[in-house]
Design an enzyme around this catalytic site. Structure first.
Site, PDB file in Angstrom:
ATOM      1  N   ARG A  92      -2.057  -3.650   7.152  1.00 57.73           N
ATOM      2  CA  ARG A  92      -2.776  -3.706   7.764  1.00 57.73           C
ATOM      3  C   ARG A  92      -3.652  -2.038   7.966  1.00 57.73           C
ATOM      4  O   ARG A  92      -4.914  -2.329   8.343  1.00 57.73           O
ATOM      5  CB  ARG A  92      -1.169  -3.165   8.896  1.00 57.73           C
ATOM      6  CG  ARG A  92      -0.870  -4.608  10.196  1.00 57.73           C
ATOM      7  CD  ARG A  92       0.358  -3.223  10.430  1.00 57.73           C
ATOM      8  NE  ARG A  92       1.302  -2.391  10.221  1.00 57.73           N
ATOM      9  CZ  ARG A  92       1.380  -2.124  10.692  1.00 57.73           C
ATOM     10  NH1 ARG A  92       1.514  -1.203  12.100  1.00 57.73           N
ATOM     11  NH2 ARG A  92       2.439  -0.430  10.252  1.00 57.73           N
ATOM     12  N   LYS A 102      17.113  -7.439   9.368  1.00 55.08           N
ATOM     13  CA  LYS A 102      17.399  -7.641   7.719  1.00 55.08           C
ATOM     14  C   LYS A 102      18.813  -8.262   7.907  1.00 55.08           C
ATOM     15  O   LYS A 102      18.876  -8.943   6.057  1.00 55.08           O
ATOM     16  CB  LYS A 102      17.710  -5.948   7.415  1.00 55.08           C
ATOM     17  CG  LYS A 102      16.654  -5.033   7.238  1.00 55.08           C
ATOM     18  CD  LYS A 102      15.381  -5.537   6.580  1.00 55.08           C
ATOM     19  CE  LYS A 102      14.133  -4.552   6.531  1.00 55.08           C
ATOM     20  NZ  LYS A 102      13.116  -5.331   5.360  1.00 55.08           N
ATOM     21  N   TYR A 127      16.884  -3.165  13.835  1.00 53.80           N
ATOM     22  CA  TYR A 127      16.651  -2.920  12.484  1.00 53.80           C
ATOM     23  C   TYR A 127      17.398  -3.808  11.646  1.00 53.80           C
ATOM     24  O   TYR A 127      16.898  -4.433  11.172  1.00 53.80           O
ATOM     25  CB  TYR A 127      16.505  -1.655  11.985  1.00 53.80           C
ATOM     26  CG  TYR A 127      16.145  -1.658  10.195  1.00 53.80           C
ATOM     27  CD1 TYR A 127      14.785  -1.942   9.732  1.00 53.80           C
ATOM     28  CD2 TYR A 127      17.204  -1.040   9.444  1.00 53.80           C
ATOM     29  CE1 TYR A 127      14.388  -1.906   8.578  1.00 53.80           C
ATOM     30  CE2 TYR A 127      16.970  -0.565   7.881  1.00 53.80           C
ATOM     31  CZ  TYR A 127      15.639  -1.119   7.486  1.00 53.80           C
ATOM     32  OH  TYR A 127      15.022  -1.589   6.655  1.00 53.80           O
ATOM     33  N   SER A 142       0.650  -1.655   0.264  1.00 51.42           N
ATOM     34  CA  SER A 142       0.421   0.125   0.276  1.00 51.42           C
ATOM     35  C   SER A 142       1.168   1.536  -0.147  1.00 51.42           C
ATOM     36  O   SER A 142       0.200   2.506   0.307  1.00 51.42           O
ATOM     37  CB  SER A 142      -0.618  -0.406   1.066  1.00 51.42           C
ATOM     38  OG  SER A 142      -0.053  -0.163   2.584  1.00 51.42           O
ATOM     39  N   SER A 195      15.803  -6.909   2.190  1.00 50.34           N
ATOM     40  CA  SER A 195      15.921  -6.612   2.832  1.00 50.34           C
ATOM     41  C   SER A 195      16.952  -5.118   2.953  1.00 50.34           C
ATOM     42  O   SER A 195      15.897  -3.912   2.964  1.00 50.34           O
ATOM     43  CB  SER A 195      17.404  -7.464   2.735  1.00 50.34           C
ATOM     44  OG  SER A 195      17.850  -7.169   3.663  1.00 50.34           O
TER      45      SER A 195
END
Ligand SMILES: NC(=O)c1ccc[n+]([C@@H]2O[C@H](COP(=O)([O-])OP(=O)(O)OC[C@H]3O[C@@H](n4cnc5c(N)ncnc54)[C@H](OP(=O)(O)O)[C@@H]3O)[C@@H](O)[C@H]2O)c1
Length: 279
Positions: free
Chosen positions: A45, A166, A162, A22, A148
Site C-alpha cells: 500500500r 493463517k 490472526y 516493501s 502462512s
C-alpha cells in the site's frame, strides 16, 4: 504431459511478484530472488517504502517494478497485478507475503479485527492467486508460495483473530497444491515462527502477557533466513516451507504434538495467572 516430473522455474529468467514486498519477509525474499537474476515486482500500500525498496534492489542491477494496492481490495489488486505483468512480462513466481497480525484476548478484540485479518491475510492471498494462477496454468509454468505462520499450524493463546486467517491460507494452499500439480504449477506454503520484522514489533505491542510467556525467550528468526527457505522451496518445489526446526516438526507432526504443546502452554498461562500478572 501428466505424471511427468515437474520442472522448477529457472530463477535467472523469471519474473517474481511479491505482495508485501516493501518490508520484512517479502522484501528479504525479493532481495534473495534479485540476487539470482530474477525480475522483481513489488506490491504494497505505502508508496514511500515501495520506492525505497525498489531503489535498493535497482542498485544491485535488478529490474524492478512497483504498484500500490490494498490486497483486500480485489479490483484494485487485480488491476495492479495486471499492470506489473504488462510492465515486466508474465508472472513466473508469486509470493504472497502481504499480511497483518493483531493479537489480543478473544474477549477484548473488536469484531472488525476478526474480519480484517480474514480480509487481508486470507482474501488478500486468495485474490492474488485468482489473478495470477490462470496464466501459470495456461503456460504450464510457475510457482506460487503463500506465507502462512506457525499460528496457522496450532491455535495459540492471543491469536484468535490472526490464527484462523493463517489456517485458512494453509487450507487454500493444500487444496490448490493438488489441483495445480498436474499443470506443472508448484504451490508452497511457508510457516515462519516469530521473525524479526516491523510486523513483529507492532504485534509485540498488542500481545497479551500470556502470549509473551508462551513465546518465551525464543529468539526470532531473521527475515533473510525465511527468504532463504522460500527461495530454496521454490527451487526444489517444496510444499511445506518451514524455516526453523520447531515449525518443521509442527507442520509434519502437529496432530501428535499439539496435545503436549497445548498442555505446556496451558501450564505457562496458569503460572502467569497465579502470579497475578494478567488481567
Ligand atoms: N514477522 C513475523 O513474526 C511473522 C511470523 C509468521 C508469519 N508472518 C507473516 O509474514 C508475512 C510478512 O510479514 P512481515 O513480518 O514481513 O511484516 P512487515 O515487515 O510488516 O511487512 C508487511 C508487508 O505487507 C504489506 N501489507 C500489509 N498490509 C497490506 C495490505 N492490506 N495490502 C497490501 N500490502 C500490505 C506492507 O506494506 P504496506 O503496509 O505499505 O501495505 C509490507 O510490505 C505476513 O503475512 C505475516 O503474517 C510474519
Amino acid at each position: 504431459m501428466l505424471g511427468r516430473r515437474p520442472s522448477p522455474v529457472h530463477l535467472a529468467s523469471a519474473h517474481a511478484v511479491v505482495t508485501g514486498g516493501s518490508s520484512g519477509i517479502g522484501l528479504a525474499t525479493a532481495r534473495a530472488l534479485a540476487e539470482r537474476g530474477t525480475k522483481i515486482s513489488l506490491l504494497a500500500r505505502g508508496q514511500d517504502r515501495l520506492e525505497t525498496a525498489a531503489a535498493e534492489l535497482r542498485q544491485t542491477g535488478a529490474h524492478v517494478a512497483t504498484r500500490q494496492a490494498d490486497v483486500a481490495d480485489q479490483k484494485a489488486l487485480t488491476a495492479a497485478l495486471a499492470g506489473l505483468v504488462e510492465a515486466q512480462g508474465p508472472c513466473d513466481i508469486l509470493v504472497t507475503s502481504a499480511g497483518i497480525a493483531r493479537p489480543g484476548h478473544f474477549l477484548d478484540l473488536p469484531d472488525d479485527v476478526f474480519r480484517q485479518m480474514m480480509e487481508v491475510d486470507y482474501f488478500g492471498t486468495l485474490y492474488a492467486l485468482r489473478a495470477i494462477v490462470p496464466s501459470m496454468v495456461d503456460r504450464r509454468r510457475g510457482s506460487v508460495v503463500a506465507v502462512s505462520s506457525a499460528a496457522g499450524l496450532l491455535g495459540i493463546f492471543g491469536y484468535s483473530a490472526y490464527g484462523p486467517a493463517k489456517f485458512a491460507v494453509r487450507g487454500l494452499m493444500e487444496s490448490v497444491r493438488a489441483e495445480l500439480a498436474p499443470h506443472n504449477v508448484h504451490a508452497g506454503v511457508v510457516f515462519p515462527p516469530d521473525v524479526d520484522t516491523p510486523q513483529l514489533a507492532e504485534e509485540n505491542r498488542w500481545k497479551p502477557a500470556e502470549t509473551h510467556a508462551i513465546s518465551g525467550t525464543i529468539k526470532p528468526l531473521s527475515a533473510e533466513a525465511v527468504a532463504t527457505a522460500i527461495v530454496s522451496g521454490i527451487e526444489s518445489r517444496q510444499f511445506l516451507i518451514c524455516p526453523g526446526a520447531a515449525t518443521r516438526a509442527l507442520a509434519r507432526y502437529g496432530s501428535i504434538l499439539s496435545p503436549m504443546l497445548n498442555g505446556r502452554f496451558d501450564r505457562k498461562v496458569a503460572a502467569l495467572r497465579r502470579s497475578g500478572k494478567t488481567r
